[in-house]
Design an enzyme around this catalytic site. Structure first.
Site, PDB file in Angstrom:
ATOM      1  N   HIS A 130     -44.812   3.905 -32.077  1.00 54.73           N
ATOM      2  CA  HIS A 130     -44.632   3.000 -30.945  1.00 54.73           C
ATOM      3  C   HIS A 130     -45.712   1.915 -30.901  1.00 54.73           C
ATOM      4  O   HIS A 130     -45.430   0.751 -30.623  1.00 54.73           O
ATOM      5  CB  HIS A 130     -44.618   3.811 -29.646  1.00 54.73           C
ATOM      6  CG  HIS A 130     -44.737   2.981 -28.428  1.00 54.73           C
ATOM      7  ND1 HIS A 130     -43.757   2.089 -28.045  1.00 54.73           N
ATOM      8  CD2 HIS A 130     -45.720   2.885 -27.515  1.00 54.73           C
ATOM      9  CE1 HIS A 130     -44.139   1.484 -26.942  1.00 54.73           C
ATOM     10  NE2 HIS A 130     -45.327   1.943 -26.600  1.00 54.73           N
ATOM     11  N   LYS A 192     -43.189  -8.102 -20.334  1.00 55.92           N
ATOM     12  CA  LYS A 192     -42.557  -6.894 -19.778  1.00 55.92           C
ATOM     13  C   LYS A 192     -43.568  -5.992 -19.092  1.00 55.92           C
ATOM     14  O   LYS A 192     -44.674  -5.800 -19.584  1.00 55.92           O
ATOM     15  CB  LYS A 192     -41.880  -6.134 -20.922  1.00 55.92           C
ATOM     16  CG  LYS A 192     -41.404  -4.736 -20.579  1.00 55.92           C
ATOM     17  CD  LYS A 192     -40.747  -4.079 -21.778  1.00 55.92           C
ATOM     18  CE  LYS A 192     -41.013  -2.597 -21.809  1.00 55.92           C
ATOM     19  NZ  LYS A 192     -40.469  -1.928 -22.975  1.00 55.92           N
ATOM     20  N   ASP A 218     -36.727  -4.228 -31.323  1.00 54.27           N
ATOM     21  CA  ASP A 218     -37.632  -3.299 -30.634  1.00 54.27           C
ATOM     22  C   ASP A 218     -37.872  -2.092 -31.533  1.00 54.27           C
ATOM     23  O   ASP A 218     -37.131  -1.868 -32.499  1.00 54.27           O
ATOM     24  CB  ASP A 218     -37.026  -2.867 -29.287  1.00 54.27           C
ATOM     25  CG  ASP A 218     -38.103  -2.494 -28.264  1.00 54.27           C
ATOM     26  OD1 ASP A 218     -39.286  -2.415 -28.644  1.00 54.27           O
ATOM     27  OD2 ASP A 218     -37.755  -2.288 -27.086  1.00 54.27           O
TER      28      ASP A 218
HETATM   29  C1  R5P Z   1     -41.472   0.701 -25.047  1.00 59.71           C
HETATM   30  O1  R5P Z   1     -42.362   0.010 -24.674  1.00 59.71           O
HETATM   31  C2  R5P Z   1     -40.744   0.548 -26.333  1.00 59.71           C
HETATM   32  O2  R5P Z   1     -41.201  -0.471 -27.099  1.00 59.71           O
HETATM   33  C3  R5P Z   1     -39.275   0.430 -26.082  1.00 59.71           C
HETATM   34  O3  R5P Z   1     -39.003  -0.806 -25.491  1.00 59.71           O
HETATM   35  C4  R5P Z   1     -38.846   1.523 -25.166  1.00 59.71           C
HETATM   36  O4  R5P Z   1     -39.245   2.751 -25.709  1.00 59.71           O
HETATM   37  C5  R5P Z   1     -37.373   1.533 -24.976  1.00 59.71           C
HETATM   38  O5  R5P Z   1     -37.035   2.510 -24.032  1.00 59.71           O
HETATM   39  P1  R5P Z   1     -35.804   2.246 -23.085  1.00 59.71           P
HETATM   40  O6  R5P Z   1     -34.640   1.938 -23.962  1.00 59.71           O
HETATM   41  O7  R5P Z   1     -35.635   3.515 -22.311  1.00 59.71           O
HETATM   42  O8  R5P Z   1     -36.204   1.107 -22.208  1.00 59.71           O
END
Ligand code: R5P
Length: 310
Positions: A130, A192, A218
């Site tokens: 991550h 974000k 992502d």
């Molecule tokens: C979080 O900061 C990661 O980069 C992803 O954006 C996150 O894990 C996505 O999770 P979700 O789909 O539940 O928003």
């Protein structure tokens, strides 16, 4: 040269089989038992003595079960006199727990890293943690791959003349920029803030997306909360079309169906997590060739970074 011995946990048998096929080695059998008191026992049913042992286990749902299974397998290999125990973890689940951002919480990413080392893991091979600093949680060597090559290869088949890559947050913007560089595209990023597991706010997009064909990139899609919030901002700002790409397609809470029902043109992920559902809008790219090549290089003592550098 020590013999290689590859074992797979029960989290993702298809990926283990694919990796073994690429490596042209047999998958060694594992016996998993659950006792009446709910405890697990794992028996590696092939000789480990002085072998270079690779244990493939993705930390996907049920995460805690799969984690304990991996710990038991590593401990079993060490106890069976393996020369080296390598954990191959295509998706490292606790990586999002990488900071103490609330009182009296654990930094799970660090704890799980310590547990793996305590269990006997000498080395880790993983994909798209991550955040890069999670790498530093491990006191043993980590080969940290990414899937940008696979994802870029897919999007090269598309018309990219008007495209822009968008990261949902600034934390992932560096990887998104590396991905955009591979495709010769500009990059933008969302500002974000995550409020909870099911609520994120993206207040602005830094970069030009109006009239462009957006590729959202992502590291993972879990509930899809991030992507859905970003879709709203991109529509408001006049994006012409939107495709979604990630490494770890976890798709919790029916996220795949919800995303496919939206106006996104396509959804692209890799097979670090097993996928139960299929959809015409979904393309799943295999990371088995990359993981197999990395395993071969680790076993042969060759450079891994030269293969997978950004
Ligand atoms: C979080 O900061 C990661 O980069 C992803 O954006 C996150 O894990 C996505 O999770 P979700 O789909 O539940 O928003």
């Amino acid at each position: 040269m020590r013999e290689i011995a590859v074992f797979g946990g029960s989290s993702h048998p298809e990926l283990t089989a694919e990796i073994c096929a690429h490596l042209r080695v047999p998958q060694r059998p594992v016996l998993l038992k659950r006792f009446a008191n709910d405890c697990l026992e794992v028996q590696l049913q092939s000789n480990c003595r002085e072998r270079d042992v690779f244990i493939i286990q993705s930390l996907v749902r049920p995460v805690q079960e799969n984690l304990v299974e991996l710990l038991l397998m590593a401990d079993a290999a060490r106890g069976a006199s393996a020369a080296r125990v390598n954990a191959v973890i295509p998706h490292y689940a606790y990586a999002r727990s990488d900071k103490k951002d609330a009182p009296r919480i654990s930094i799970g990413g660090r704890l799980v890293a310590d547990l793996l080392v305590t269990a006997g893991v000498d080395r880790v091979l993983t994909l798209n943690l991550h955040s890069p600093q999670v790498h530093g949680f491990f006191s043993v060597p980590v080969d940290h791959l990414h899937a940008l090559r696979e994802l870029a290869g897919h999007f090269r088949q598309r018309d990219l003349s008007n495209a822009v890559v968008v990261s949902p947050d600034l934390g992932y913007a560096k990887s998104a920029a590396a991905f955009a560089r591979r495709l010769g595209l500009p990059v933008a990023a969302g500002a974000k803030e995550r409020v909870s597991d099911s609520e994120v706010h993206i207040t602005a997009i830094i970069g030009d997306v109006a009239g462009h064909d957006v590729i959202i990139l992502d590291d993972e899609i879990s509930r899809g909360t991030t992507v859905f919030e970003l879709l709203d901002r991109l529509r408001e700002q006049g994006a012409r079309s939107i495709a979604v790409a990630c490494t770890h397609g976890l798709f919790a809470d029916n996220a795949l169906d919800k995303l496919a029902a939206s106006d996104v043109t396509e959804i692209v992920c890799t097979n670090t997590a097993p996928l139960e559902a299929e959809h015409p809008k979904l393309t799943v790219l295999s990371v088995a060739p990359a993981l197999a090549e990395a395993i071969r290089r680790i076993h042969d003592g060759e450079s891994v970074s030269s293969l997978f550098d950004h």
